[in-house]
Design an enzyme around this catalytic site. Structure first.
Site, PDB file in Angstrom:
ATOM      1  CG  ASN A 133      -0.327  -0.038   2.502  1.00  0.00           C
ATOM      2  OD1 ASN A 133       0.723  -0.646   2.681  1.00  0.00           O
ATOM      3  ND2 ASN A 133      -0.915   0.627   3.472  1.00  0.00           N
ATOM      4  N   GLY A 209       2.260  -5.890   7.351  1.00  0.00           N
ATOM      5  CA  GLY A 209       1.322  -6.552   6.448  1.00  0.00           C
ATOM      6  C   GLY A 209       0.098  -7.007   7.214  1.00  0.00           C
ATOM      7  CB  SER A 210      -2.639  -9.225   6.279  1.00  0.00           C
ATOM      8  OG  SER A 210      -1.966 -10.415   5.957  1.00  0.00           O
ATOM      9  CB  THR A 213       0.954 -12.395   6.253  1.00  0.00           C
ATOM     10  OG1 THR A 213       0.078 -12.413   5.139  1.00  0.00           O
ATOM     11  CG2 THR A 213       2.353 -12.751   5.804  1.00  0.00           C
ATOM     12  CB  ALA A 214       1.401 -11.137  11.529  1.00  0.00           C
ATOM     13  CD  GLU A 231       4.818  -1.244  13.032  1.00  0.00           C
ATOM     14  OE1 GLU A 231       3.713  -0.703  13.122  1.00  0.00           O
ATOM     15  OE2 GLU A 231       5.794  -0.924  13.712  1.00  0.00           O
ATOM     16  CB  CYS A 265      -2.372   0.034   8.363  1.00  0.00           C
ATOM     17  SG  CYS A 265      -1.045   1.205   8.686  1.00  0.00           S
ATOM     18  CD  GLU A 446       9.285  -1.411  12.994  1.00  0.00           C
ATOM     19  OE1 GLU A 446       9.373  -0.689  12.005  1.00  0.00           O
ATOM     20  OE2 GLU A 446       9.303  -2.655  12.952  1.00  0.00           O
TER      21      GLU A 446
HETATM   22  P1  NAD Z   1       0.284  -9.306   3.243  1.00  0.00           P
HETATM   23  O1  NAD Z   1       0.353  -9.784   4.627  1.00  0.00           O
HETATM   24  O2  NAD Z   1      -0.468 -10.091   2.252  1.00  0.00           O
HETATM   25  O3  NAD Z   1       1.755  -9.140   2.625  1.00  0.00           O
HETATM   26  C1  NAD Z   1       2.731  -8.329   3.238  1.00  0.00           C
HETATM   27  C2  NAD Z   1       4.104  -8.832   2.828  1.00  0.00           C
HETATM   28  O4  NAD Z   1       4.280 -10.139   3.367  1.00  0.00           O
HETATM   29  C3  NAD Z   1       4.313  -8.967   1.326  1.00  0.00           C
HETATM   30  O5  NAD Z   1       5.635  -8.607   1.004  1.00  0.00           O
HETATM   31  C4  NAD Z   1       4.088 -10.450   1.086  1.00  0.00           C
HETATM   32  O6  NAD Z   1       4.745 -10.946  -0.050  1.00  0.00           O
HETATM   33  C5  NAD Z   1       4.692 -11.023   2.360  1.00  0.00           C
HETATM   34  N1  NAD Z   1       4.225 -12.366   2.714  1.00  0.00           N
HETATM   35  C6  NAD Z   1       3.043 -12.940   2.421  1.00  0.00           C
HETATM   36  N2  NAD Z   1       3.007 -14.194   2.909  1.00  0.00           N
HETATM   37  C7  NAD Z   1       4.187 -14.402   3.551  1.00  0.00           C
HETATM   38  C8  NAD Z   1       4.744 -15.492   4.267  1.00  0.00           C
HETATM   39  N3  NAD Z   1       4.084 -16.635   4.417  1.00  0.00           N
HETATM   40  N4  NAD Z   1       5.976 -15.357   4.807  1.00  0.00           N
HETATM   41  C9  NAD Z   1       6.664 -14.197   4.671  1.00  0.00           C
HETATM   42  N5  NAD Z   1       6.185 -13.138   3.980  1.00  0.00           N
HETATM   43  C10 NAD Z   1       4.954 -13.235   3.426  1.00  0.00           C
HETATM   44  O7  NAD Z   1      -0.258  -7.810   3.327  1.00  0.00           O
HETATM   45  P2  NAD Z   1      -0.612  -6.838   2.104  1.00  0.00           P
HETATM   46  O8  NAD Z   1      -1.908  -7.303   1.506  1.00  0.00           O
HETATM   47  O9  NAD Z   1       0.579  -6.677   1.244  1.00  0.00           O
HETATM   48  O10 NAD Z   1      -0.826  -5.453   2.869  1.00  0.00           O
HETATM   49  C11 NAD Z   1      -2.019  -5.059   3.431  1.00  0.00           C
HETATM   50  C12 NAD Z   1      -2.024  -5.288   4.928  1.00  0.00           C
HETATM   51  O11 NAD Z   1      -0.919  -4.633   5.531  1.00  0.00           O
HETATM   52  C13 NAD Z   1      -3.253  -4.719   5.601  1.00  0.00           C
HETATM   53  O12 NAD Z   1      -3.721  -5.634   6.559  1.00  0.00           O
HETATM   54  C14 NAD Z   1      -2.739  -3.472   6.285  1.00  0.00           C
HETATM   55  O13 NAD Z   1      -3.467  -3.045   7.384  1.00  0.00           O
HETATM   56  C15 NAD Z   1      -1.369  -3.900   6.668  1.00  0.00           C
HETATM   57  N6  NAD Z   1      -0.524  -2.727   6.923  1.00  0.00           N
HETATM   58  C16 NAD Z   1      -0.165  -2.431   8.204  1.00  0.00           C
HETATM   59  C17 NAD Z   1       0.619  -1.309   8.461  1.00  0.00           C
HETATM   60  C18 NAD Z   1       1.033  -0.942   9.865  1.00  0.00           C
HETATM   61  O14 NAD Z   1       1.946  -0.143   9.996  1.00  0.00           O
HETATM   62  N7  NAD Z   1       0.412  -1.465  10.892  1.00  0.00           N
HETATM   63  C19 NAD Z   1       1.007  -0.485   7.409  1.00  0.00           C
HETATM   64  C20 NAD Z   1       0.615  -0.828   6.126  1.00  0.00           C
HETATM   65  C21 NAD Z   1      -0.149  -1.956   5.877  1.00  0.00           C
END
Ligand code: NAD
Length: 465
Positions: A133, A209-210, A213-214, A231, A265, A446
């Protein structure tokens, strides 16, 4: 050059074949490990100068970076020019400065004839994983503190939006960053991301990320006892009391709901309005939302660009359909009349700023992260009630509170379960301060001090004299 999200029919990934990606992760970790002794032994001042040089180089190419970010991600050129790329530059400048000012602790025990002090050292190879994003903005939010502290890194941008990371790579050598200090691998999460998370020589992972995934990253990294900074997603409330200044509140809440197509986010997706001003707020908010211009991301007069992918657009629109099926009312927004768009954008993934009302707190639209230009507006009566309802989700990232009663904003802010509360404003950030989420929105913080602590190991040393 990247294609435009606004022109694409379906999403693509930039991943080369997966086996090669795993080999690339291996090579990147090896290079990072080899570079660590040299980089970590440089003084903070030397590292700071190099970070500043990289900031200068990105800033010099700001327009090219902004154009690429807009075309690759679908965001408006205005947002890329004024938010994404300036912030990426600032991330390097900020950590170049903050690394010069940390101190460690020291205590005395006179009766024992001892002093204790702490020393901090970089951890080693940091694995950095970022989402689509805010591509360069969030990747550099990790790279800058990690290398400022003396770590070397293997960074993996989202496979959906890798172009600006690739452009940055071309500037590393010119900035004076030694070979192997910053390594970027391009690939999918399931292959490149997971290879990094499971690599035994990467002791620390910073992930944005999501939440889903976390969970997988936590599971996969557990056998290695890695340090994690997570995050994650949000379901952020805006709480608007009847003494709020609506002339400030309405434009800011529009921005907090729809900026970057709602793909931040920190975006507001639940708006709680006190009953006395509910009708007035809704009328003015919807009228203003209808004025937001949706269309060609490269047009500087456009407010809302394209969503990241066809799949994501469908997911976001499905939330609106589910809300309608539950009896909610959609007051404005959803689908774009594609024929009204320029010819080159008619197959793009556009959606209008969408306002939903008459929706129950238990509805998926009020509970789940939608991550698109959709916001729900509901009424409330009392302070006590709204705090409970605002906290009634699994997430806890951010909130905004609107009121001219100073006592109330302090009271409510303290009781909201989230990592950051903005009162009478939104997205005013000081990078010195901790950023992160509670509950399912993350683990760790962070920021200047927090990133320093995360990207270094602390040791206590006792000297008897
Ligand atoms: P995502 O979790 O699908 O992907 C994030 C990253 O993780 C990508 O680089 C992806 O390739 C990688 N990834 C996916 N599966 C993985 C795995 N099994 N092991 C290691 N890496 C893996 O998230 P997205 O769809 O790219 O982003 C949107 C999400 O991110 C939303 O939930 C949003 O709220 C969140 N987000 C949070 C913050 C914050 O600071 N809290 C900021 C921006 C986005």
């Amino acid at each position: 050059m990247p294609q435009r999200r606004g022109q694409r029919r379906s999403s693509t990934t930039m991943a080369p074949n997966d086996r090669r990606v795993e080999e690339q992760v291996e090579a990147a970790v090896k290079a990072a490990k080899a570079a660590f002794p040299i980089w970590s032994s440089k003084s903070p001042l030397e590292r700071s100068q190099i970070l500043n040089k990289l900031a200068d180089l990105i800033e010099h190419d700001l327009e090219a970076f902004a154009q690429a970010e807009s075309k690759d991600q679908g965001k408006t050129i205005t947002f890329a020019r004024t938010v994404d790329i300036p912030r990426a530059v600032y991330n390097f400048r900020f950590f170049a400065s903050s690394i010069l000012h940390h101190t460690t602790e020291c205590t005395e025990m006179p009766t024992m004839g001892c002093i204790h002090y702490t020393s901090r050292t970089p951890v080693g190879v940091a694995g950095l994983i970022s989402p689509w994003n805010l591509p360069l903005y969030l990747l550099t939010w990790k790279i800058a503190p990690a290398i400022a502290c003396g770590n070397t890194v293997v960074a993996k941008p989202s496979e959906m939006t890798s172009v600006t990371a690739w452009m940055m790579c071309k500037l590393l050598e010119k900035a004076g960053i030694p070979h192997g200090v910053v390594n970027v691998v391009f690939g999918t999460g399931s292959k490149a991301g997971e290879a990094l998370v499971c690599h035994p020589d990467v002791p620390l992972i910073s992930f944005t990320g999501s939440t889903l995934t976390a969970q997988r990253i936590t599971e996969k990294s557990a056998p290695h006892c890695k340090q994690l900074s997570l995050e994650l997603g949000g379901k952020n409330p805006a709480i608007i009391f009847d003494d709020a200044d609506l002339t400030q509140c309405i434009p800011t809440t529009l921005r907090s709901s729809f900026a970057n197509q709602g793909e931040i986010c920190l975006c507001t997706s639940r708006i709680f309005v006190q009953r006395g001003i509910y009708n007035e707020f809704l009328k003015r908010f919807v009228a203003e939302a209808k004025k937001w211009k949706v269309g060609d991301p490269s047009d500087p007069t456009v407010d809302v660009g394209a969503l990241i992918s066809k799949e994501h657009l469908e997911k976001v629109r499905n939330y609106v359909k589910k809300a309608q099926a539950e009896g909610a009312r959609v007051l404005c927004g959803e689908g774009v009349d594609s024929l009204a768009l320029p010819a080159g954008n008619q197959k793009g993934y556009f959606m209008l700023p969408t306002v939903i009302t008459e929706v129950k707190d238990e509805s998926c639209c009020m509970q789940e992260e939608i991550f698109g230009p959709v916001t729900c507006v509901v009424a409330f009566d009392t302070e006590e009630e709204v705090i409970e309802r605002a906290n009634g989700v699994k997430y806890g990232l951010a909130a905004t509170v609107w009121s001219s009663n100073v006592g109330r904003v302090h009271r409510v802010a303290r009781r909201l379960q989230c990592g950051w509360v903005w009162t009478n404003c939104w997205l005013v950030r000081d990078l010195n301060l901790p950023f992160g989420g509670m509950k399912a929105s993350g683990i760790g913080r962070e920021g200047a001090k927090d990133s320093y602590e995360f990207f270094t190991e602390v040791k206590t040393i006792t000297i008897k004299h």
